[in-house]
Write an enzyme that holds these catalytic residues in place. Structure first.
Site, mmCIF file in Angstrom:
data_model
loop_
_atom_site.group_PDB
_atom_site.id
_atom_site.type_symbol
_atom_site.label_atom_id
_atom_site.label_comp_id
_atom_site.label_asym_id
_atom_site.label_seq_id
_atom_site.Cartn_x
_atom_site.Cartn_y
_atom_site.Cartn_z
ATOM 1 N N GLY A 1 -0.270 -19.239 16.600
ATOM 2 C CA GLY A 1 0.157 -19.689 15.282
ATOM 3 C C GLY A 1 1.437 -19.032 14.799
ATOM 4 O O GLY A 1 2.196 -18.425 15.570
ATOM 5 N N GLU B 1 14.976 -12.137 -7.487
ATOM 6 C CA GLU B 1 13.558 -12.382 -7.755
ATOM 7 C C GLU B 1 13.388 -12.989 -9.153
ATOM 8 O O GLU B 1 13.929 -12.467 -10.132
ATOM 9 C CB GLU B 1 12.769 -11.084 -7.637
ATOM 10 C CG GLU B 1 11.333 -11.130 -8.135
ATOM 11 C CD GLU B 1 10.478 -12.215 -7.470
ATOM 12 O OE1 GLU B 1 9.789 -12.948 -8.194
ATOM 13 O OE2 GLU B 1 10.525 -12.321 -6.229
ATOM 14 N N HIS C 1 -6.422 18.476 10.042
ATOM 15 C CA HIS C 1 -5.179 19.090 9.556
ATOM 16 C C HIS C 1 -4.295 19.442 10.747
ATOM 17 O O HIS C 1 -4.803 19.948 11.750
ATOM 18 C CB HIS C 1 -5.487 20.360 8.761
ATOM 19 C CG HIS C 1 -4.260 21.120 8.353
ATOM 20 N ND1 HIS C 1 -3.468 20.730 7.294
ATOM 21 C CD2 HIS C 1 -3.669 22.238 8.883
ATOM 22 C CE1 HIS C 1 -2.454 21.579 7.179
ATOM 23 N NE2 HIS C 1 -2.568 22.502 8.132
#
Length: 466
Positions: free
Chosen positions: A39, A203, A445
């Site tokens: 697609g 915009e 961490h």
């Protein structure tokens, strides 16, 4: 040939639906109008754009950041043809992967244009010119969406382009005018900005990324402006004069007023997408559409015509590949007698600019509009050890939690690798986690994801590193 299920379209929603149905024992066929599967997403959308985003980010990093880390290189030289080849290679690998998966699951693939002639019947005009009719118990429409057009401005994919043309420009435009500050416009605008274009974004609304959290929108705009992108908000392009060597765009205030002219070498029309429902024969067989030409469906993705279902961009909801995939799995399971379901409150959204922008759940604006009492926990990447070490300190993590129950209602991240970090928030929300649950979960961490934990701690005003 007679099938249990025929899926029209092999984008992320369609091919995933077909594979899941085949896994559940259904006899499945797919119909695809392109020469390749995948697609819009795999061919001219998600995958090629991310390849160019990645390559252009490295190009800019080599030109501006390597020296700070003690890496001495000469000024990088852009080989656009090779970069586009890199993008094409990414597309080729992905579409071939889908082809392999369909074959592996014994799904028949038919290439051509599909039209539903009656419930249980799909006519296919083959790409080879042959016509055939396939019979099936159920049909799933997964035809996706198409580029939204702007009235009076004709896209030629050379000078006035859509997102498709923006992936194949053979040279870097000196000036690129982007119409629309949504996800696609910002991503593709940022690619060409990094490769050397002067980018101006027009915009219609008063901010970028309509629909996202207001604070995220403002912070993201500042960061993109810092990188050199120029925004003209509350403005509209009313015409583009193509008669000269350079394009001349007429730009007016959205609320009316005097027009100005902006010259550009290329104009990218990026005002959204519309459902692809034309030519499917839906009106002829009585499938109901809404005012935006989306297919109307019930909670089980069924249309008003027995045996016809729809998923993805052709139905209501965000036009996102992963939303379509989840719907594809859900409808396949429903057709197999199971209880398929999609939780629309936990659909993450990501903007792959740099830094990335990611969100899941509700924004502050939505919670305020719904009069929901909530607490906010926020943590900046400037206080995160890994971000400091990597010099990736722009952005923050924000967690919104219900004021009474502490249940996480929304998470918003602006920062490097936000698209990956949002997955932790989605998992937490899927299991109705509280901010306390995230805060009590040990995070490795040094990682950027520690900022998620710290934001969760900040909900209760007990963050450690700020």
């Amino acid at each position: 040939m007679s099938y249990d299920l025929i899926v029209i379209g092999t984008g992320p929603g369609g091919y995933v639906c077909a594979i899941r149905a085949a896994q559940l024992g259904l006899k499945v066929a797919v119909v695809e109008k392109r020469a390749t599967h995948g697609g819009t997403c795999l061919n001219v959308g998600c995958i090629p754009s991310k390849a160019l985003l990645h390559a252009s980010e490295l190009f800019e990093e080599a030109g501006h950041s390597f020296a700070k880390m003690g890496i001495g290189v000469s000024k990088p030289k852009l080989d656009l043809k090779t970069m586009l080849g890199f993008k094409d290679e990414a597309v080729d690998g992905n579409v071939k992967g889908v082809e392999f998966l369909l074959k592996k699951n014994k799904i028949d693939a038919v290439f051509g244009t599909a039209k539903i002639s009656a419930p249980g019947k799909v006519d296919v005009a083959g790409n080879d010119g042959k016509q055939q009719t396939l019979e099936t118990k159920s049909i799933v429409i997964a035809t996706g969406s198409d580029v939204a057009k702007l009235r009076g401005i004709e896209i030629d994919e050379k000078r006035i382009i859509s997102s498709t043309g923006a992936l194949t420009l053979d040279k870097v435009p000196e000036k690129l005018l982007v119409i629309g500050a949504g996800v696609i416009g910002l991503e593709l605008g940022s690619v060409w900005r990094r490769l050397g274009s002067e980018v101006v974004v027009v915009e219609f609304l008063d901010g970028i990324l309509p629909g996202m959290d207001s604070e995220v929108r403002k912070q993201s705009q500042r960061l993109l402006e810092k990188q050199g992108m120029v925004f003209k908000l509350g403005s509209k392009v009313t015409a583009v004069d193509t008669s000269g060597k350079r394009l001349k765009a007429s730009v007016e205030p959205a609320k009316g007023g005097a027009a100005e002219t902006i010259e550009a070498d290329v104009v990218l029309v990026s005002i959204g997408r519309v459902p692809y429902t034309e030519g499917l024969g839906l009106k002829e067989v009585g499938v109901a559409l809404d005012e935006r030409n989306r297919v109307k469906t019930d909670a089980h993705f069924a249309t008003n015509v027995k045996g016809i279902y729809a998923i993805g961009d052709v139905i209501t909801g965000p036009m996102l590949a992963h939303k379509a995939e989840d719907e594809g799995v859900a409808v396949a399971e429903i057709l197999a007698g199971q209880a398929g379901h999609v939780n629309y409150d936990v659909i993450p959204a990501v903007v792959y600019t740099y830094p990335e922008i990611a969100s899941v759940g509700k924004s502050e604006d939505e919670l305020k509009a719904a009069n929901v009492a909530f607490n906010v926990g926020k943590f900046p990447f400037t206080a995160n050890g890994r971000a400091k070490a990597n010099q990736q300190t722009e952005g923050f993590v924000k967690i919104l939690a219900d004021a009474k129950t502490d249940r996480v209602l929304g998470v918003h991240i602006v920062g490097s690798d936000a698209g990956n970090m949002i997955a932790e928030a989605a998992v937490a929300m899927e299991f109705s986690a509280s901010a306390e649950d995230i805060a009590r979960t040990c995070h490795a961490h040094p990682t950027l994801s520690e900022a998620v934990k710290e934001a969760a701690l900040a909900v209760a005003k007990r963050a450690i590193h700020i």
